[in-house]
Design a protein around this motif. Structure first.
Motif, PDB file in Angstrom:
ATOM      1  N   UNK A   1      32.622  32.445  46.292  1.00 39.65           N
ATOM      2  CA  UNK A   1      32.952  32.731  44.896  1.00 39.65           C
ATOM      3  C   UNK A   1      34.177  33.624  44.753  1.00 39.65           C
ATOM      4  N   UNK A   2      34.571  34.293  45.836  1.00 43.26           N
ATOM      5  CA  UNK A   2      35.769  35.130  45.800  1.00 43.26           C
ATOM      6  C   UNK A   2      37.001  34.308  45.441  1.00 43.26           C
ATOM      7  N   UNK A   3      36.956  33.011  45.702  1.00 44.89           N
ATOM      8  CA  UNK A   3      38.094  32.145  45.364  1.00 44.89           C
ATOM      9  C   UNK A   3      38.371  32.131  43.868  1.00 44.89           C
ATOM     10  N   UNK A   4      37.399  32.475  43.055  1.00 46.16           N
ATOM     11  CA  UNK A   4      37.594  32.501  41.606  1.00 46.16           C
ATOM     12  C   UNK A   4      38.291  33.775  41.127  1.00 46.16           C
ATOM     13  N   UNK A   5      38.518  34.713  42.037  1.00 50.25           N
ATOM     14  CA  UNK A   5      39.213  35.945  41.679  1.00 50.25           C
ATOM     15  C   UNK A   5      40.705  35.792  41.954  1.00 50.25           C
ATOM     16  N   UNK A   6      41.564  36.427  41.163  1.00 51.39           N
ATOM     17  CA  UNK A   6      43.007  36.303  41.382  1.00 51.39           C
ATOM     18  C   UNK A   6      43.427  36.904  42.707  1.00 51.39           C
ATOM     19  N   UNK A   7      44.310  36.187  43.415  1.00 53.91           N
ATOM     20  CA  UNK A   7      44.848  36.701  44.675  1.00 53.91           C
ATOM     21  C   UNK A   7      45.931  37.729  44.375  1.00 53.91           C
ATOM     22  N   UNK A   8      46.050  38.718  45.273  1.00 52.86           N
ATOM     23  CA  UNK A   8      47.069  39.751  45.070  1.00 52.86           C
ATOM     24  C   UNK A   8      48.377  39.386  45.736  1.00 52.86           C
ATOM     25  N   UNK A   9      48.327  38.789  46.922  1.00 54.53           N
ATOM     26  CA  UNK A   9      49.522  38.559  47.709  1.00 54.53           C
ATOM     27  C   UNK A   9      49.857  37.087  47.782  1.00 54.53           C
ATOM     28  N   UNK A  10      51.169  36.794  47.786  1.00 54.06           N
ATOM     29  CA  UNK A  10      51.612  35.409  47.916  1.00 54.06           C
ATOM     30  C   UNK A  10      51.147  34.807  49.239  1.00 54.06           C
TER      31      UNK A  10
ATOM     32  N   UNK B   1      49.789  47.518  31.482  1.00 60.29           N
ATOM     33  CA  UNK B   1      48.728  48.472  31.179  1.00 60.29           C
ATOM     34  C   UNK B   1      48.696  48.820  29.696  1.00 60.29           C
ATOM     35  N   UNK B   2      47.578  49.405  29.283  1.00 62.02           N
ATOM     36  CA  UNK B   2      47.429  49.805  27.887  1.00 62.02           C
ATOM     37  C   UNK B   2      48.390  50.918  27.513  1.00 62.02           C
ATOM     38  N   UNK B   3      48.835  51.704  28.509  1.00 64.63           N
ATOM     39  CA  UNK B   3      49.767  52.784  28.222  1.00 64.63           C
ATOM     40  C   UNK B   3      51.221  52.393  28.474  1.00 64.63           C
ATOM     41  N   UNK B   4      51.507  51.093  28.447  1.00 64.58           N
ATOM     42  CA  UNK B   4      52.881  50.616  28.430  1.00 64.58           C
ATOM     43  C   UNK B   4      53.609  50.596  29.749  1.00 64.58           C
ATOM     44  N   UNK B   5      52.886  50.425  30.843  1.00 60.91           N
ATOM     45  CA  UNK B   5      53.517  50.332  32.145  1.00 60.91           C
ATOM     46  C   UNK B   5      53.019  49.116  32.904  1.00 60.91           C
ATOM     47  N   UNK B   6      53.172  49.140  34.217  1.00 59.69           N
ATOM     48  CA  UNK B   6      52.672  48.043  35.046  1.00 59.69           C
ATOM     49  C   UNK B   6      52.057  48.600  36.312  1.00 59.69           C
ATOM     50  N   UNK B   7      51.024  47.902  36.802  1.00 54.24           N
ATOM     51  CA  UNK B   7      50.343  48.244  38.043  1.00 54.24           C
ATOM     52  C   UNK B   7      50.066  46.957  38.802  1.00 54.24           C
ATOM     53  N   UNK B   8      49.674  47.095  40.059  1.00 49.60           N
ATOM     54  CA  UNK B   8      49.332  45.933  40.857  1.00 49.60           C
ATOM     55  C   UNK B   8      48.169  45.159  40.265  1.00 49.60           C
ATOM     56  N   UNK B   9      48.203  43.849  40.431  1.00 53.21           N
ATOM     57  CA  UNK B   9      47.170  42.988  39.875  1.00 53.21           C
ATOM     58  C   UNK B   9      45.795  43.314  40.455  1.00 53.21           C
ATOM     59  N   UNK B  10      45.733  43.762  41.716  1.00 53.13           N
ATOM     60  CA  UNK B  10      44.432  44.091  42.308  1.00 53.13           C
ATOM     61  C   UNK B  10      43.775  45.241  41.572  1.00 53.13           C
ATOM     62  N   UNK B  11      44.564  46.259  41.188  1.00 52.31           N
ATOM     63  CA  UNK B  11      43.975  47.379  40.451  1.00 52.31           C
ATOM     64  C   UNK B  11      43.581  46.948  39.038  1.00 52.31           C
ATOM     65  N   UNK B  12      44.296  45.978  38.481  1.00 51.28           N
ATOM     66  CA  UNK B  12      43.898  45.443  37.180  1.00 51.28           C
ATOM     67  C   UNK B  12      42.537  44.760  37.283  1.00 51.28           C
ATOM     68  N   UNK B  13      42.316  44.010  38.357  1.00 51.73           N
ATOM     69  CA  UNK B  13      41.011  43.365  38.558  1.00 51.73           C
ATOM     70  C   UNK B  13      39.925  44.414  38.759  1.00 51.73           C
ATOM     71  N   UNK B  14      40.232  45.446  39.513  1.00 48.50           N
ATOM     72  CA  UNK B  14      39.244  46.500  39.754  1.00 48.50           C
ATOM     73  C   UNK B  14      38.894  47.248  38.469  1.00 48.50           C
ATOM     74  N   UNK B  15      39.911  47.488  37.629  1.00 46.43           N
ATOM     75  CA  UNK B  15      39.642  48.125  36.337  1.00 46.43           C
ATOM     76  C   UNK B  15      38.761  47.239  35.480  1.00 46.43           C
ATOM     77  N   UNK B  16      39.008  45.952  35.545  1.00 49.07           N
ATOM     78  CA  UNK B  16      38.173  45.002  34.806  1.00 49.07           C
ATOM     79  C   UNK B  16      36.732  45.070  35.300  1.00 49.07           C
TER      80      UNK B  16
END
Length: 503
Positions: free
Chosen positions: A230-239, A50-65
């Protein structure tokens, strides 16, 4: 007007909540609303810096984007990162707070609610609407006590819920109606609407099903969402979303990836999967690694445990045979650590203190420990000079002759990674390296392949726009907005609890 919020819970895991929230975030942002995503508790080894120096789940990163805003630790205040024998690494407000076992977390999590609420209200102060995503299943009544992920949070924050079911897996009517039956009456009253996701075929065939769910539950039908490729072009969250196999094409560059149990930040692979000149194959356990031009060992949340599994599968032997045939190997983060001579864990971060032999393909050694490095980086691929951007997210330091003499990347103020004397083994701590078109093209050129040079970020944004268009067509978004409840300010007691917990 005060900010509003609505929560999306599911009848189970992987029903598409994360993707629906991302698409809605883009659709509402395009309408001119200030939107923020929020997930109280997440469990994933796919994380973002994150911009404030931490980490969050990739799904929330996509949603923020999708919202067009910078990532913040407030968007995912509690993140559990499964870590093999030690349970899960606990990340709170973007920072690691140690390891917890599943049973211990059930009693421990009650103390996290004040911080979760504080993060939620911080986001709400920046927004017109907060889209809240639940975790797992809303009907897990065995986990309801002290819950912070689903109904427990909805009650604490005083927000209503839209329930999401997946028709593609079958039994969606029973899943939705059954949730209404098993949850406590106070929780059931929070559910105001429902979405049926991933419909294949003629939507009119399920019109009676939508009516039956609405009649039995009294919930508002928000929409029936057809499957969108087209959802296949989005990053998956879970292995679990990583499908074995892959696209194959005769005469193209062959890349294989062994699927290890603690695989992490596997969206590093997405840009390669999108390349027309690449055949990317995910190899499940119990399968010999096929002949390839490049083997990639991706990130791992538990490097030593995954290295043991790699050996149990005989993949270390396959990799040695691959090297004798003149093949190449790329290790990213945990995969880079595996390529060295040894990995030491003196503090028992991943399990009992130990030192294990690595694969010995790079003359470097790794010691786990110290603070976690979480930062965005930029630099150049060596020796090509191709510009790149990415991020680091790891515990441990790697040193040795191959790093000192032949680093893979110049980050300006320091060097990263290592290259073997043969030039065919590469290791790096930089995630996102392959998302940058120039760096990806340079690495593929080493394999004799030509990249089509697509901008991966542009591909993801185009998929988000397509998803938003899709949801505008198939969801009653205006009706959904009417279900969103104004966010009530924290009480004085809750504010005091938040301040006490945080300080």
């Amino acid at each position: 007007m005060p900010p509003r919020a609505i929560m999306f819970q599911g009848t189970g895991s992987s029903v598409g909540k994360s993707v629906l929230v991302a698409g809605l975030a883009r659709a509402l942002t395009r309408r001119g609303l200030r939107v923020r995503p929020f997930k109280p508790q997440n469990m994933s080894n796919n994380a973002a810096v994150t911009a404030d120096g931490g980490e969050i789940g990739r799904a929330q990163a996509l949603q923020a984007r999708a919202c067009g805003v910078a990532l913040s630790v407030d968007m995912n205040p509690v993140l559990l990162k499964p870590q093999g024998m030690t349970g899960s690494q606990l990340v709170v407000r973007g920072q690691m707070r140690g390891q917890v076992r599943a049973r211990d977390f059930q009693s421990f999590k009650r103390g996290l609610m004040p911080e979760v609420l504080d993060c939620f209200h911080t986001l709400a102060a920046q927004a017109d609407i907060v889209l809240v995503e639940g975790a797992g299943s809303a009907s897990e009544v065995n986990l309801r006590a002290d819950d912070i992920a689903n109904m427990g949070f909805a009650q604490a924050a005083d927000i209503d819920v839209v329930l999401v079911g997946d028709i593609d897996r079958g039994g969606v009517i029973a899943s939705l109606v059954g949730t209404d039956v098993v949850v406590a009456p106070d929780d059931a009253r929070r559910i105001r609407g429902f979405i049926v996701n991933r419909m294949r075929g003629d939507p009119s065939l399920f019109a009676a099903g939508m009516e039956a769910i609405a009649r039995r539950t009294g919930w508002q039908p928000v929409g029936l969402v057809p499957f969108l490729d087209r959802v296949r072009d989005l990053p998956a969250e879970d292995a679990a979303d990583l499908a074995p196999g892959g696209r194959t094409a005769k005469g193209r560059v062959r890349i294989v990836v062994p699927c290890l149990p603690m695989i992490a930040n596997f969206d590093d692979l997405d840009p390669l999967a999108a390349e027309d000149g690449v055949s990317l194959t995910m190899v499940p356990r119990g399968t010999v690694l096929p002949e390839a031009d490049l083997i990639i060992l991706p990130g791992a949340k538990a490097t030593i445990a995954d290295l043991a599994v790699l050996r149990q599968e005989g993949w270390d032997i396959d990799i040695q045979a691959h090297m004798r045939r003149g093949g190449h190997v790329l290790g990213i983060c945990g995969g880079y650590q595996m390529l060295g001579r040894s990995i030491a864990d003196p503090d028992g971060i991943e399990g009992p203190p130990s030192t294990v032999d690595g694969l010995g393909l790079l003359d470097v050694t790794t010691e786990l420990g110290g603070s976690k490095r979480l930062e965005d980086v930029s630099g150049h691929l060596l020796p090509e000079g191709a510009a790149l951007r990415g991020y680091e997210m790891h515990i441990g330091r790697t040193h040795g002759p191959d790093h000192d003499r032949r680093p893979l990347i110049d980050l300006g103020n320091r060097r990263d990674g290592a290259v073997s004397p043969s030039g065919r083994v590469w290791g790096t701590y930089v995630h996102g390296l392959l998302a940058d078109g120039t760096a990806r093209a340079a690495l593929l050129a080493r394999l004799g392949a030509q990249s089509h040079g697509c901008d991966h970020d542009r591909t993801v944004d185009a998929a988000l726009d397509a998803l938003a268009d899709h949801l505008e067509t198939h969801l009653d978004i205006d009706g959904l907005l009417r279900l969103a409840r104004p966010v009530r300010p924290l009480s004085a007691a809750a504010q005091a609890a938040c301040a006490c917990t945080y300080n």
